[in-house]
Design an enzyme around this catalytic site. Structure first.
Site, short mmCIF file in Angstrom:
data_model
loop_
_atom_site.label_atom_id
_atom_site.label_comp_id
_atom_site.label_asym_id
_atom_site.label_seq_id
_atom_site.Cartn_x
_atom_site.Cartn_y
_atom_site.Cartn_z
N THR A 52 -17.28 15.86 48.59
CA THR A 52 -16.06 15.08 48.54
C THR A 52 -15.65 14.67 49.95
O THR A 52 -15.78 15.45 50.88
CB THR A 52 -14.93 15.91 47.90
OG1 THR A 52 -15.36 16.32 46.60
CG2 THR A 52 -13.64 15.13 47.81
N VAL A 81 -15.62 15.19 34.16
CA VAL A 81 -14.66 14.72 35.15
C VAL A 81 -14.48 15.85 36.15
O VAL A 81 -14.22 16.99 35.78
CB VAL A 81 -13.30 14.36 34.51
CG1 VAL A 81 -12.26 13.99 35.56
CG2 VAL A 81 -13.47 13.23 33.50
#
Length: 190
Positions: A52, A81
């Site tokens: 990320t 998700v």
């Protein structure tokens, strides 16, 4: 809307004028086809030293902002998700106290609402570093984390920065008026 996924998000994006395009590269396709031979799901922490992308900032007026993107988990379950789009999991900003961003295995972050937890701990008086460490230690105490990575980065209202991760390899860049430096976070085990 807070979150859309699956066919609903595709329909919405097309209605907003986005065009559908194939982003699969030859290299990624070959890697996926090789993976299909065994279809073994086994995340490897820090294999590429990135995951990320989280950004936290504080301006001259003291306003805090944050953003995060995700490279996504390779070969994940269809429809999964991760934590990045979930407010309070992958990113949380409270302009009165601070902001936090997470990286690593999203399921571990989601189960503890990690970024919100870090900011809440700062609201209660902890430093960004101590709050990040406590969020990681809650994962250690309550979840199976073997061979996985999670890292938190935080900034408080005064501009103080802190970070902590499960294992070594969580790097972040700190930029201020005096320049930019790469920092290795402290970690639980390594």
């Amino acid at each position: 809307h807070v979150m859309l996924t699956g066919e609903g998000v595709l329909k919405f994006a097309l209605e907003q004028g986005f065009e559908k395009e194939d982003l699969l590269t030859d290299k990624s396709k070959a890697s996926y086809e090789k993976w299909l031979e065994k279809s073994e799901y086994k995340p490897i922490p820090n294999i590429e030293l990135h995951d990320t992308i989280g950004i936290l900032a504080i301006d001259k007026k003291g306003n805090i902002s944050g953003a995060c993107t995700t490279s996504g988990l390779a070969y994940k379950m269809h429809g999964r998700v991760g934590d990045s789009p979930i407010i309070g999991a992958g990113l949380y900003v409270d302009n009165d106290y601070g902001a936090a961003v997470a990286t690593g295995m999203g399921e571990l972050v989601m189960r503890s609402v990690g970024s919100f937890l870090v900011v809440e701990l700062m609201r209660q008086g902890m430093s960004p570093a101590a709050a990040c460490k406590e969020a990681v230690m809650r994962i250690v105490r309550k979840q199976n984390f073997e061979e996985l990575q999670v890292g938190y980065l935080a900034i408080d209202k005064s501009g103080q920065i802190g970070a902590y991760s499960l294992t070594k390899g969580f790097l972040y860049t700190k930029t201020s008026e005096s320049g930019t430096e790469m920092v290795n976070s402290e970690y639980f085990k390594g």
